[in-house]
Design a protein around this motif. Structure first.
Motif, PDB file in Angstrom:
ATOM      1  N   LYS A   1       0.845  -1.197   0.000  1.00 43.33           N
ATOM      2  CA  LYS A   1       0.000   0.000   0.000  1.00 43.33           C
ATOM      3  C   LYS A   1       0.879   1.245   0.000  1.00 43.33           C
ATOM      4  CE  LYS A   1      -3.944   2.193   0.713  1.00 43.33           C
ATOM      5  NZ  LYS A   1      -5.041   2.167  -0.203  1.00 43.33           N
TER       6      LYS A   1
ATOM      7  N   SER B   1      -3.805   5.406  -2.883  1.00 44.80           N
ATOM      8  CA  SER B   1      -5.205   4.962  -2.954  1.00 44.80           C
ATOM      9  C   SER B   1      -5.635   4.675  -4.383  1.00 44.80           C
ATOM     10  CB  SER B   1      -6.115   6.034  -2.345  1.00 44.80           C
ATOM     11  OG  SER B   1      -5.814   6.212  -0.982  1.00 44.80           O
TER      12      SER B   1
ATOM     13  N   GLN C   1      -8.496   1.996  -4.745  1.00 48.29           N
ATOM     14  CA  GLN C   1      -9.763   2.500  -4.232  1.00 48.29           C
ATOM     15  C   GLN C   1     -10.332   3.572  -5.183  1.00 48.29           C
ATOM     16  OE1 GLN C   1      -6.987   2.055  -2.433  1.00 48.29           O
ATOM     17  NE2 GLN C   1      -7.637   0.397  -1.085  1.00 48.29           N
ATOM     18  N   ASN C   2      -9.479   4.464  -5.674  1.00 49.58           N
ATOM     19  CA  ASN C   2      -9.934   5.500  -6.591  1.00 49.58           C
ATOM     20  C   ASN C   2     -10.426   4.920  -7.915  1.00 49.58           C
ATOM     21  OD1 ASN C   2      -9.333   7.560  -4.772  1.00 49.58           O
ATOM     22  ND2 ASN C   2      -7.281   7.860  -5.589  1.00 49.58           N
TER      23      ASN C   2
ATOM     24  N   ALA D   1     -13.850   2.121  -6.412  1.00 46.49           N
ATOM     25  CA  ALA D   1     -14.927   2.340  -5.440  1.00 46.49           C
ATOM     26  C   ALA D   1     -16.168   2.991  -6.045  1.00 46.49           C
ATOM     27  CB  ALA D   1     -14.416   3.157  -4.260  1.00 46.49           C
TER      28      ALA D   1
ATOM     29  N   LYS E   1     -19.785   1.168  -6.654  1.00 44.87           N
ATOM     30  CA  LYS E   1     -20.931   1.744  -5.951  1.00 44.87           C
ATOM     31  C   LYS E   1     -22.050   2.106  -6.916  1.00 44.87           C
ATOM     32  CE  LYS E   1     -21.860   5.140  -2.340  1.00 44.87           C
ATOM     33  NZ  LYS E   1     -21.279   6.228  -1.545  1.00 44.87           N
TER      34      LYS E   1
ATOM     35  N   PHE F   1     -11.922  -5.915  -3.488  1.00 45.71           N
ATOM     36  CA  PHE F   1     -10.783  -5.051  -3.205  1.00 45.71           C
ATOM     37  C   PHE F   1     -10.919  -4.536  -1.780  1.00 45.71           C
ATOM     38  CE2 PHE F   1     -13.970  -2.125  -4.698  1.00 45.71           C
ATOM     39  CZ  PHE F   1     -13.769  -0.959  -3.994  1.00 45.71           C
TER      40      PHE F   1
ATOM     41  N   LEU G   1     -11.168  -1.810   0.816  1.00 42.79           N
ATOM     42  CA  LEU G   1     -11.552  -0.402   0.875  1.00 42.79           C
ATOM     43  C   LEU G   1     -10.705   0.342   1.905  1.00 42.79           C
ATOM     44  CD1 LEU G   1     -13.410   1.793  -0.205  1.00 42.79           C
ATOM     45  CD2 LEU G   1     -15.082   1.121   1.545  1.00 42.79           C
ATOM     46  N   THR G   2     -10.482  -0.302   3.041  1.00 38.99           N
ATOM     47  CA  THR G   2      -9.634   0.295   4.071  1.00 38.99           C
ATOM     48  C   THR G   2      -9.039  -0.816   4.924  1.00 38.99           C
ATOM     49  OG1 THR G   2      -9.526   1.977   5.812  1.00 38.99           O
ATOM     50  CG2 THR G   2     -11.535   0.649   5.711  1.00 38.99           C
ATOM     51  N   LYS G   3      -7.870  -0.556   5.499  1.00 37.25           N
ATOM     52  CA  LYS G   3      -7.196  -1.602   6.272  1.00 37.25           C
ATOM     53  C   LYS G   3      -6.232  -0.974   7.267  1.00 37.25           C
ATOM     54  CE  LYS G   3      -4.325  -5.713   5.570  1.00 37.25           C
ATOM     55  NZ  LYS G   3      -3.753  -6.594   4.534  1.00 37.25           N
TER      56      LYS G   3
ATOM     57  N   GLU H   1      -2.138  -5.340   0.314  1.00 32.89           N
ATOM     58  CA  GLU H   1      -3.520  -5.610  -0.074  1.00 32.89           C
ATOM     59  C   GLU H   1      -3.512  -6.595  -1.227  1.00 32.89           C
ATOM     60  OE1 GLU H   1      -5.301  -1.247   1.223  1.00 32.89           O
ATOM     61  OE2 GLU H   1      -5.167  -1.719  -0.899  1.00 32.89           O
TER      62      GLU H   1
END
Length: 143
Positions: free
Chosen positions: A65, A68, A71-72, A75, A79, A113, A115-117, A127
């Motif tokens: 990591k 982001s 995620q970008n 996500a 959604k 994937f 999202l947060t960790k 990740e």
């Protein structure tokens, strides 16, 4: 013919591009072809034979990591109910081996994937991105 340890491919000599962007923080990647079979039976024969009926490709990409990016990329599309598709290029260019392995995975879809960790026990955050693919191309192979 004698064994030659120089011919053993090193996994550290690779490079990975996702949608034409090189990812320098990849720790590991694998892409696997899973062969699908149907059963074939013949009268008077107790054996069950197999015939290929298709295949599917699966894999996993593990990375350190550093931003982001994933995620970008994913996500908001996920959604909104959109399928995220990508191309992954994998090249292993070990200078000690005769040749280069260069494979392109096309129509890559991601199974999940992170999202947060957070992890108090981890020295570094990594990740994993499990994926599937429906097409591939072997650009170069090792002789």
């Amino acid at each position: 013919m004698a064994n030659n340890p120089s011919n053993v491919l090193r996994g550290k000599m690779g490079a990975v591009w996702v949608d034409d962007e090189q990812w320098l923080h990849v720790e590991s990647l694998d892409g696997t072809i899973n062969i699908e079979y149907g059963d074939i039976k013949f009268l008077g024969d107790q054996a069950t034979y197999k015939k290929q009926t298709g295949w599917n490709g699966t894999g996993s990409l593990t990375y350190r990591k550093i931003n982001s990016r994933v995620q970008n990329k994913m996500a908001n599309k996920v959604k909104a109910g959109m399928t995220v598709r990508a191309k992954i290029v994998v090249k292993n260019d070990d200078p000690d081996v005769r040749g280069t392995q260069h494979i392109v995975l096309n129509d890559v879809t991601f199974d999940s994937f992170v999202l947060t960790k957070l992890d108090a026990n981890a020295e570094f955050i990594t990740e994993e991105l499990p994926f599937a693919f429906s097409h591939f191309e072997i650009v170069d192979s090792i002789a």
